[in-house]
Design an enzyme around this catalytic site. Structure first.
Site, mmCIF file in Angstrom:
data_model
loop_
_atom_site.group_PDB
_atom_site.id
_atom_site.type_symbol
_atom_site.label_atom_id
_atom_site.label_comp_id
_atom_site.label_asym_id
_atom_site.label_seq_id
_atom_site.Cartn_x
_atom_site.Cartn_y
_atom_site.Cartn_z
ATOM 1 N N ASP A 39 0.836 -1.201 0.000
ATOM 2 C CA ASP A 39 0.000 0.000 0.000
ATOM 3 C C ASP A 39 0.874 1.256 0.000
ATOM 4 O O ASP A 39 2.001 1.237 0.493
ATOM 5 C CB ASP A 39 -0.902 -0.029 1.242
ATOM 6 C CG ASP A 39 -2.059 0.948 1.131
ATOM 7 O OD1 ASP A 39 -2.344 1.424 0.009
ATOM 8 O OD2 ASP A 39 -2.679 1.243 2.164
ATOM 9 N N HIS A 56 3.159 3.676 -8.756
ATOM 10 C CA HIS A 56 3.042 2.244 -9.042
ATOM 11 C C HIS A 56 4.322 1.734 -9.710
ATOM 12 O O HIS A 56 4.788 0.624 -9.436
ATOM 13 C CB HIS A 56 1.829 1.968 -9.935
ATOM 14 C CG HIS A 56 0.523 2.314 -9.274
ATOM 15 N ND1 HIS A 56 0.225 1.936 -7.983
ATOM 16 C CD2 HIS A 56 -0.552 3.024 -9.713
ATOM 17 C CE1 HIS A 56 -0.985 2.387 -7.662
ATOM 18 N NE2 HIS A 56 -1.464 3.053 -8.694
ATOM 19 N N LEU A 150 11.318 -20.495 -4.553
ATOM 20 C CA LEU A 150 10.261 -19.626 -4.008
ATOM 21 C C LEU A 150 8.982 -19.706 -4.852
ATOM 22 O O LEU A 150 9.040 -19.596 -6.079
ATOM 23 C CB LEU A 150 10.771 -18.175 -4.017
ATOM 24 C CG LEU A 150 9.766 -17.104 -3.599
ATOM 25 C CD1 LEU A 150 9.556 -17.122 -2.087
ATOM 26 C CD2 LEU A 150 10.220 -15.718 -4.046
#
Ligand code: FPP
Length: 255
Positions: A39, A56, A150
């Site tokens: 956020d 962004h 991962l």
């Protein structure tokens, strides 16, 4: 005396592990699955007089770094909230720009992720995602499906309530009786039933909310909130969150 655990043998630590150990992290007790609510991109940009989309783009840089740090550290699962199911609430140009950025990032990062044995997954109403982004995600998932490192899950068009609704619908479609709708059965119908629940949820930019992210799966997750906005988030913040996680006593509803 017992031999030192390989992960704590100073000579085999990589730079990220060394930094974590020096900061007080125990590599033997890392969270298995870290989920992140990224956020504050908009706030990072507007506080600098920049358009929100630049926030962004800067957030994408953080994500690249965090993925690399996650596999260097030895995390097994990393899930990030990239796009909510309510993304249409953003202005059209921001929504479109964000979607294009995610598509470009998914394509551009694929080679490096594949080289590093990362397995890409997606969570959300993927069938509703615009065609070109969906294709990029499916290419990523297919290319990396046999990787064993991962597991990186991108949540797009994701909503936790929608995920539960979708799981119940799937059960009903299979003809499940009311008695057959158990917690285990519902869990098995979530978007990625093979991925363990997150044990650590990190939220950036200071808000203390779950925002409909993995609400079923994070029933017992520890929450770590950092004031840093997502574009500012780096290894030091991840280390701090893991230290908080390791300092808490997890009770899972017991005493
Ligand atoms: C919140 O910022 C973040 C998002 C809407 C999505 C996260 C997107 C990125 C990090 C971009 C890169 C992602 C990928 C997968 C390449 P916000 O705009 O809600 O911030 P605000 O609350 O300050 O307005």
């Amino acid at each position: 005396m017992a031999a030192p655990h390989p992960a704590t043998n100073e000579s085999v630590l990589n730079d990220v592990q060394r930094q974590a150990v020096e900061a007080g992290v125990s590599l033997d007790a890392l969270p298995q699955h870290v989920a992140i609510i990224m956020d504050g991109n908009g706030r990072w940009a507007t506080s600098r007089g920049l358009p929100r989309l630049l926030g962004h783009r800067e957030g994408y840089r953080s994500l690249r770094t965090v993925i690399k740090d996650a596999y260097d550290l030895g995390l097994k699962y990393l899930t990030v909230y990239a796009l909510t199911a309510e993304t249409w609430r953003r202005p059209d140009d921001e929504d479109e720009g964000l979607m294009k950025l995610i598509e470009k990032a998914t394509r551009d990062e694929l080679r490096v992720m594949h080289q590093n044995n990362v397995k890409v997954r997606a969570a959300g109403r993927i069938h509703e995602v615009p065609e070109s982004l969906r294709q990029a995600l499916e290419d990523g998932i297919e290319t990396t499906k046999d990787n064993t490192g991962l597991v990186f899950t991108l949540a797009v068009y994701y909503g936790g309530r929608a995920e539960i609704v979708d799981a119940v619908r799937a059960l009903v479609q299979e003809g499940a009786t009311p008695e057959a709708i158990t917690e285990d059965a519902l869990r098995a119908h979530l978007y990625n039933s093979d991925i363990p629940d997150p044990d650590l949820m990190i939220r950036t930019a200071g808000e203390m909310r779950w925002s409909n992210f993995l609400i079923w799966q994070s029933a017992y997750a520890e929450l770590a909130v950092t004031e840093a906005t997502w574009p500012e988030f780096r290894l030091e913040h991840m280390i701090e969150a893991i230290k908080q996680f390791q300092s808490r006593k997890r009770k899972f509803g017991g005493l």
